[in-house]
Design a protein around this motif. Structure first.
Motif, PDB file in Angstrom:
ATOM      1  N   PRO A 255      80.616  32.135  26.359  1.00 39.23           N
ATOM      2  CA  PRO A 255      79.710  31.541  27.359  1.00 39.23           C
ATOM      3  C   PRO A 255      78.237  31.821  27.075  1.00 39.23           C
ATOM      4  CG  PRO A 255      80.871  33.432  28.277  1.00 39.23           C
ATOM      5  CD  PRO A 255      81.522  33.125  26.973  1.00 39.23           C
ATOM      6  N   GLN A 256      77.931  32.946  26.443  1.00 40.28           N
ATOM      7  CA  GLN A 256      76.537  33.240  26.105  1.00 40.28           C
ATOM      8  C   GLN A 256      75.988  32.226  25.112  1.00 40.28           C
ATOM      9  OE1 GLN A 256      74.633  35.489  27.488  1.00 40.28           O
ATOM     10  NE2 GLN A 256      72.841  35.430  26.154  1.00 40.28           N
ATOM     11  N   ILE A 257      76.797  31.830  24.137  1.00 38.39           N
ATOM     12  CA  ILE A 257      76.353  30.851  23.145  1.00 38.39           C
ATOM     13  C   ILE A 257      76.343  29.433  23.731  1.00 38.39           C
ATOM     14  CG2 ILE A 257      76.853  29.830  20.908  1.00 38.39           C
ATOM     15  CD1 ILE A 257      75.799  32.684  20.776  1.00 38.39           C
ATOM     16  N   LEU A 258      77.423  29.070  24.422  1.00 38.47           N
ATOM     17  CA  LEU A 258      77.521  27.714  24.968  1.00 38.47           C
ATOM     18  C   LEU A 258      76.595  27.491  26.157  1.00 38.47           C
ATOM     19  CD1 LEU A 258      81.390  27.180  24.757  1.00 38.47           C
ATOM     20  CD2 LEU A 258      79.625  26.241  23.251  1.00 38.47           C
ATOM     21  N   PRO A 268      72.992  32.548  33.438  1.00 38.63           N
ATOM     22  CA  PRO A 268      72.947  33.882  32.820  1.00 38.63           C
ATOM     23  C   PRO A 268      73.834  34.910  33.497  1.00 38.63           C
ATOM     24  CG  PRO A 268      70.734  32.977  33.048  1.00 38.63           C
ATOM     25  CD  PRO A 268      71.643  32.069  33.806  1.00 38.63           C
ATOM     26  N   ASP A 269      74.226  34.682  34.746  1.00 39.93           N
ATOM     27  CA  ASP A 269      75.093  35.632  35.455  1.00 39.93           C
ATOM     28  C   ASP A 269      76.518  35.094  35.577  1.00 39.93           C
ATOM     29  OD1 ASP A 269      74.616  33.560  37.188  1.00 39.93           O
ATOM     30  OD2 ASP A 269      73.747  34.784  38.786  1.00 39.93           O
ATOM     31  N   TYR A 275      75.756  39.068  33.078  1.00 32.39           N
ATOM     32  CA  TYR A 275      74.854  39.535  34.134  1.00 32.39           C
ATOM     33  C   TYR A 275      74.190  40.849  33.738  1.00 32.39           C
ATOM     34  CZ  TYR A 275      73.312  40.944  38.807  1.00 32.39           C
ATOM     35  OH  TYR A 275      72.569  41.352  39.892  1.00 32.39           O
ATOM     36  N   ALA A 276      74.977  41.767  33.170  1.00 27.81           N
ATOM     37  CA  ALA A 276      74.412  43.041  32.714  1.00 27.81           C
ATOM     38  C   ALA A 276      73.420  42.809  31.578  1.00 27.81           C
ATOM     39  CB  ALA A 276      75.532  43.979  32.278  1.00 27.81           C
ATOM     40  N   PHE A 277      73.741  41.899  30.677  1.00 27.28           N
ATOM     41  CA  PHE A 277      72.853  41.608  29.541  1.00 27.28           C
ATOM     42  C   PHE A 277      71.522  41.034  30.026  1.00 27.28           C
ATOM     43  CE2 PHE A 277      71.220  38.724  26.289  1.00 27.28           C
ATOM     44  CZ  PHE A 277      71.212  39.537  25.161  1.00 27.28           C
ATOM     45  N   SER A 278      71.586  40.048  30.909  1.00 30.25           N
ATOM     46  CA  SER A 278      70.346  39.446  31.405  1.00 30.25           C
ATOM     47  C   SER A 278      69.554  40.418  32.264  1.00 30.25           C
ATOM     48  CB  SER A 278      70.663  38.171  32.203  1.00 30.25           C
ATOM     49  OG  SER A 278      71.431  38.484  33.356  1.00 30.25           O
ATOM     50  N   THR A 279      70.248  41.274  33.009  1.00 26.62           N
ATOM     51  CA  THR A 279      69.549  42.279  33.821  1.00 26.62           C
ATOM     52  C   THR A 279      68.773  43.243  32.939  1.00 26.62           C
ATOM     53  OG1 THR A 279      71.253  42.142  35.547  1.00 26.62           O
ATOM     54  CG2 THR A 279      69.868  44.105  35.533  1.00 26.62           C
ATOM     55  N   ALA A 280      69.349  43.593  31.801  1.00 28.48           N
ATOM     56  CA  ALA A 280      68.695  44.552  30.912  1.00 28.48           C
ATOM     57  C   ALA A 280      67.575  43.902  30.105  1.00 28.48           C
ATOM     58  CB  ALA A 280      69.725  45.180  29.978  1.00 28.48           C
ATOM     59  N   SER A 293      77.594  47.829  33.570  1.00 25.84           N
ATOM     60  CA  SER A 293      78.521  47.921  32.435  1.00 25.84           C
ATOM     61  C   SER A 293      79.611  48.942  32.712  1.00 25.84           C
ATOM     62  CB  SER A 293      77.746  48.297  31.165  1.00 25.84           C
ATOM     63  OG  SER A 293      76.766  47.332  30.870  1.00 25.84           O
ATOM     64  N   PHE A 294      79.250  50.094  33.244  1.00 23.14           N
ATOM     65  CA  PHE A 294      80.254  51.109  33.536  1.00 23.14           C
ATOM     66  C   PHE A 294      81.135  50.694  34.713  1.00 23.14           C
ATOM     67  CE2 PHE A 294      77.789  53.912  30.834  1.00 23.14           C
ATOM     68  CZ  PHE A 294      78.771  54.719  30.284  1.00 23.14           C
ATOM     69  N   ALA A 295      80.586  49.953  35.660  1.00 24.81           N
ATOM     70  CA  ALA A 295      81.405  49.450  36.764  1.00 24.81           C
ATOM     71  C   ALA A 295      82.464  48.479  36.252  1.00 24.81           C
ATOM     72  CB  ALA A 295      80.518  48.773  37.801  1.00 24.81           C
TER      73      ALA A 295
END
Length: 318
Positions: A255-258, A268-269, A275-280, A293-295
């Motif tokens: 989904p990140q690529i498409l 992005p979420d 969601y973690a990637f875009s938040t960071a 990520s840990f959750a």
């Protein structure tokens, strides 16, 4: 006079390095243990530096919050409380759960059917077929997603030409109504070959005498497959089910690529990892992204543990 047979045979001296029963034996064992640790030291260093240390640092970040006005402040489990009450995170988690409920059975059915068919083939075609089914797994996920993005495109992909032959417009497979099925197709194509190899290897380990006895008793091919082969590879099915659950709940690459060509159908979420990637990296909230990520990791761990606990006695779900 009878020849004597009680001649004394000289024993050879002990080989070099042979442990002695006295105190030298413990020293020899210590030296051997040191050699063993020396062999695994390279892996241990890589494991600590590239896995344990980043995880420890990420967990450390998740216990803090950072703001321009407040600075860095210790919040303990506050970020985790925020994560499990975050509607965006929970919506993404619910999506991957629904996605897993559809994707995993499809993957397992496709891989199981392919393995059963290949197990019955004895010609060279079986080797070629195994290779062709395994090739998608050998292709990097990023390249596979880009390829499917090209195939799904109604503008520059082959769909428009195919539908023009029958006087129709090509559907938009990455539209909000079709993106779920489009992603199921991509991930099934990517992983079914790998799961097929696991099941096929388990089928090869079954004693052929069992099949011969079933044929003597009058069992048909369907009965052999359903009542002998599938139950006897149930442990392999459990293994690939665990792999599929872990991988699907961490859904990210496709989904990140498409998402770049989906015209908003994949935000992005879309999944918890996205969601973690875009938040960071879009909002620079590294502390909260670490907690997300840990959750997600905790949810995956609990889900897999519950499944393994439920199947621990039988070793399978059949």
């Amino acid at each position: 006079m009878a020849a004597r047979t009680d001649q004394v045979v000289a024993l050879p001296p002990p080989a070099a390095g042979t442990p002695r029963p006295a105190g030298g034996g413990s020293r020899w064992r210590k030296r051997e243990d040191a050699k063993g640790w020396l062999f695994i030291a390279p892996f241990g260093v890589v494991f600590l530096v590239f896995l344990v240390a980043p995880l420890a640092y990420a967990f450390y970040l998740s216990l803090y919050t950072k703001g321009l006005a407040t600075g860095t402040k210790f919040v303990g489990l506050g970020n985790y409380t925020r994560a499990f009450t975050d509607e965006v995170f929970l919506d993404g988690l619910w999506f991957v759960v629904k996605f897993s409920a559809v994707l995993i059975p499809v993957q397992m059915l496709v891989s199981l059917a392919a393995a059963l068919v290949l197990d019955t083939l004895t010609t060279r075609l079986s080797r070629f077929s195994r290779l062709m089914m395994f090739v998608p797994y050998a292709i990097p996920a990023v390249i596979g997603a880009l390829m499917w993005g090209f195939l799904y495109s109604p503008n520059f992909g082959p769909l428009q030409q195919l539908f023009e032959l029958v006087g129709m417009d090509a559907p938009t497979l990455l539209s909000p109504d079709n993106v779920f099925g489009a992603l199921v197709n991509v991930v099934t194509w990517q992983w079914a070959g790998y799961y097929m190899i696991v099941i096929y290897a388990a089928l090869q380990g079954i004693d052929p005498a069992i099949y011969e006895a079933a044929e003597i008793d009058g069992a048909t091919g369907w009965q052999v497959a359903l009542r002998i082969k599938i139950p006897m590879v149930s442990s392999a099915l459990v293994l690939i089910l665990v792999f599929a659950v872990i991988g699907t709940l961490q859904f990210f690459t496709e989904p990140q690529i498409l998402g770049r060509i989906s015209n908003g159908s994949i935000p992005p979420d879309f999944t918890p990892n996205m969601y973690a990637f875009s938040t960071a990296f879009s909002f620079a909230q590294f502390n909260y992204a670490s907690a997300l990520s840990f959750a997600l990791g905790a949810v995956v761990f609990v889900g897999v543990y519950v499944f393994l606990f439920a199947t621990r006695k039988r070793g399978s779900f059949l």
